[in-house]
Scaffold this motif. Structure first.
Motif, mmCIF file in Angstrom:
data_model
loop_
_atom_site.group_PDB
_atom_site.id
_atom_site.type_symbol
_atom_site.label_atom_id
_atom_site.label_comp_id
_atom_site.label_asym_id
_atom_site.label_seq_id
_atom_site.Cartn_x
_atom_site.Cartn_y
_atom_site.Cartn_z
ATOM 1 N N PRO A 1 0.943 -1.278 0.034
ATOM 2 C CA PRO A 1 0.147 0.135 0.055
ATOM 3 C C PRO A 1 0.895 1.188 -0.108
ATOM 4 C CG PRO A 1 0.054 -0.780 2.196
ATOM 5 C CD PRO A 1 0.892 -1.844 1.296
ATOM 6 N N MET A 2 1.519 1.441 -1.060
ATOM 7 C CA MET A 2 2.368 2.714 -1.200
ATOM 8 C C MET A 2 2.069 3.248 -2.412
ATOM 9 S SD MET A 2 6.648 2.388 -1.656
ATOM 10 C CE MET A 2 7.442 3.415 -3.233
ATOM 11 N N ASP A 3 2.174 4.775 -2.107
ATOM 12 C CA ASP A 3 1.739 5.710 -3.246
ATOM 13 C C ASP A 3 2.499 6.988 -3.157
ATOM 14 O OD1 ASP A 3 0.571 6.921 -1.317
ATOM 15 O OD2 ASP A 3 -1.740 6.827 -2.472
ATOM 16 N N TRP A 4 3.805 6.828 -2.345
ATOM 17 C CA TRP A 4 4.572 8.010 -1.883
ATOM 18 C C TRP A 4 5.117 8.949 -3.194
ATOM 19 C CZ3 TRP A 4 2.105 5.553 1.511
ATOM 20 C CH2 TRP A 4 2.731 4.501 2.215
ATOM 21 N N THR A 5 5.561 8.111 -4.220
ATOM 22 C CA THR A 5 6.439 8.900 -5.191
ATOM 23 C C THR A 5 5.505 9.140 -6.521
ATOM 24 O OG1 THR A 5 7.103 7.073 -6.836
ATOM 25 C CG2 THR A 5 8.072 7.248 -4.541
ATOM 26 N N VAL A 6 4.192 9.265 -6.578
ATOM 27 C CA VAL A 6 3.454 9.062 -7.724
ATOM 28 C C VAL A 6 3.748 10.778 -8.221
ATOM 29 C CG1 VAL A 6 1.937 7.470 -7.471
ATOM 30 C CG2 VAL A 6 1.297 9.732 -6.570
ATOM 31 N N SER A 7 3.602 11.149 -9.307
ATOM 32 C CA SER A 7 3.760 12.440 -9.748
ATOM 33 C C SER A 7 2.620 13.113 -10.070
ATOM 34 C CB SER A 7 4.514 12.495 -11.129
ATOM 35 O OG SER A 7 4.005 11.696 -11.989
ATOM 36 N N TYR A 8 1.490 12.405 -10.114
ATOM 37 C CA TYR A 8 -0.071 13.028 -10.513
ATOM 38 C C TYR A 8 -0.805 12.751 -9.240
ATOM 39 C CZ TYR A 8 -3.794 14.253 -13.712
ATOM 40 O OH TYR A 8 -4.902 14.855 -14.068
ATOM 41 N N LEU B 1 6.132 1.469 -8.594
ATOM 42 C CA LEU B 1 7.572 1.146 -8.049
ATOM 43 C C LEU B 1 7.720 0.069 -7.208
ATOM 44 C CD1 LEU B 1 10.491 2.477 -7.558
ATOM 45 C CD2 LEU B 1 9.780 3.967 -5.915
ATOM 46 N N VAL B 2 6.394 -0.262 -6.292
ATOM 47 C CA VAL B 2 6.521 -1.332 -5.549
ATOM 48 C C VAL B 2 6.928 -2.711 -6.410
ATOM 49 C CG1 VAL B 2 4.930 -0.601 -4.000
ATOM 50 C CG2 VAL B 2 4.009 -1.941 -6.012
ATOM 51 N N THR C 1 5.759 3.771 -20.497
ATOM 52 C CA THR C 1 7.180 3.056 -20.642
ATOM 53 C C THR C 1 7.797 2.951 -18.999
ATOM 54 O OG1 THR C 1 7.887 5.219 -20.622
ATOM 55 C CG2 THR C 1 7.877 4.054 -22.732
ATOM 56 N N ASP C 2 7.815 3.691 -18.173
ATOM 57 C CA ASP C 2 8.261 3.631 -16.882
ATOM 58 C C ASP C 2 9.770 3.468 -17.059
ATOM 59 O OD1 ASP C 2 5.714 4.005 -15.785
ATOM 60 O OD2 ASP C 2 5.771 1.962 -14.721
ATOM 61 N N LEU C 3 10.400 3.900 -18.016
ATOM 62 C CA LEU C 3 11.723 3.958 -18.456
ATOM 63 C C LEU C 3 12.717 4.994 -18.217
ATOM 64 C CD1 LEU C 3 11.581 2.003 -21.696
ATOM 65 C CD2 LEU C 3 12.552 1.104 -19.562
ATOM 66 N N ARG C 4 12.144 6.083 -17.139
ATOM 67 C CA ARG C 4 12.948 7.153 -17.106
ATOM 68 C C ARG C 4 14.153 6.814 -15.948
ATOM 69 N NH1 ARG C 4 9.810 12.824 -16.677
ATOM 70 N NH2 ARG C 4 7.923 12.269 -17.865
ATOM 71 N N SER D 1 11.176 6.506 -8.218
ATOM 72 C CA SER D 1 9.836 7.013 -8.747
ATOM 73 C C SER D 1 8.965 6.027 -9.488
ATOM 74 C CB SER D 1 10.158 8.149 -9.667
ATOM 75 O OG SER D 1 9.135 8.545 -10.370
ATOM 76 N N HIS D 2 7.803 6.533 -9.359
ATOM 77 C CA HIS D 2 7.009 5.324 -10.108
ATOM 78 C C HIS D 2 6.845 5.327 -11.646
ATOM 79 C CE1 HIS D 2 3.157 7.963 -11.519
ATOM 80 N NE2 HIS D 2 4.292 8.852 -11.238
#
Ligand SMILES: [Mn+2]
Length: 290
Positions: free
Chosen positions: A30-37, A113-114, A138-141, A150-151
């Motif tokens: 239950p983690m959403d600490w890094t979401v950008s939006y 990210l989890v 992509t999640d390739l940053r 980051s997610h």
């Protein structure tokens, strides 16, 4: 192995009460600490369990009942709010224990990210690991605003870890131009927009391999799955996703772990996303846990 041993309430439908006897273990991250939006996916696992009670236990697709697969619902891994590094360590330690006990890990996010520490732990056990990834993004940053954890980065990180040629992404319709170029130059497989047909082309080359499958619910069109943090139109239907799960089930690949991430109930006014996620998890359990 349940986090609260006295807990007797919200578990996924037909989960087995005993850890030792179970072949697979379902757990929430239950983690959403890094979401950008938009945040909120920390509440995904709880809601998916709640709505799972509305599912049939039988799959007409696979002619199999949940009763036939012993999987234990361990609850949610307790994670320290606001601390991604520590959270990822906790997740990895938990999954290492599952793998040491011979269990198939089945994760529910949480932000994407989890999946990274889970895949790293699975790779420690299976050196020939390939990753199949369904996602809009992509999640390739390499980083997001300077932050490497980051997610937006888990697939880049796992690709660098296990080799980009061992990562296969499908349904991708969003990302930086540099991310697509990096994938191409480094031999990573990306299928843009479609999932089922390109997957069917790739699966014969993966037969006999140990494979981890990570599904971001936003691979579905937001018309079908609006309850997620970063919606992106132009996605696939649940019917295509189910067919893709069944294609993997009959392909001869050995699925050694899997997850479904990014369900965010607060944007899910129809509850369609959580209900869809629950059915997808049922089909993955019935199709992939042999
Ligand atoms: Mn995504």
């Amino acid at each position: 192995m349940r986090f609260d041993e006295t807990y007797s309430g919200n578990v996924f439908i037909k989960s087995h009460p005993n850890y030792e006897e179970s072949k697979a273990v379902l757990y929430g991250m239950p983690m959403d600490w890094t979401v950008s939006y938009r945040p909120g996916s920390r509440f995904g696992p709880t809601r998916i369990r709640e709505v799972s009670i509305g599912l049939e236990e039988y799959s007409p697709y696979l002619d199999r009942e949940l009763e036939e697969v012993k999987f234990f619902d361990a609850g949610d891994i307790p994670l320290p709010f606001g601390n991604p590094k520590k959270s990822l360590e906790e997740i990895k330690a938990f999954v290492r224990q599952l793998l040491a006990d011979g269990k198939v890990p089945i994760g529910m996010g949480g932000e994407h990210l989890v999946s990274l520490p889970v895949m790293e732990a699975v790779y420690e056990k299976y050196e020939d690991l390939a990753v199949i990834h369904f996602d809009a993004h992509t999640d390739l940053r390499t980083d997001y605003e300077g932050e490497p954890y980051s997610h937006a980065t888990p697939i880049r990180k796992i690709a660098e870890h296990i080799g980009p040629h061992n990562v296969y992404s499908f349904g991708i319709r969003s990302g930086l131009k540099e991310e697509f170029i990096w994938a191409k130059e480094n031999g990573m497989h990306i299928s843009k927009f479609e999932v089922l047909e390109p997957l069917k082309e790739v699966l014969p080359t993966l037969a006999g391999r140990n494979v981890y499958v990570t599904i971001d619910i936003d691979v579905l069109d937001p018309g079908h799955a609006p309850g997620t943090g970063t919606v992106d139109c132009g996605g696939i239907t649940p019917k295509e996703l189910l067919a893709s799960i069944h294609a993997i089930a009959s392909s001869g690949v050995n699925v050694v772990g899997f997850d479904l991430v990014e369900v965010a109930p607060i944007y899910d006014v129809s509850e369609m996303t959580a209900n869809t996620a629950a059915k997808i998890i049922r089909e993955m359990i019935l199709g992939w846990v042999k």
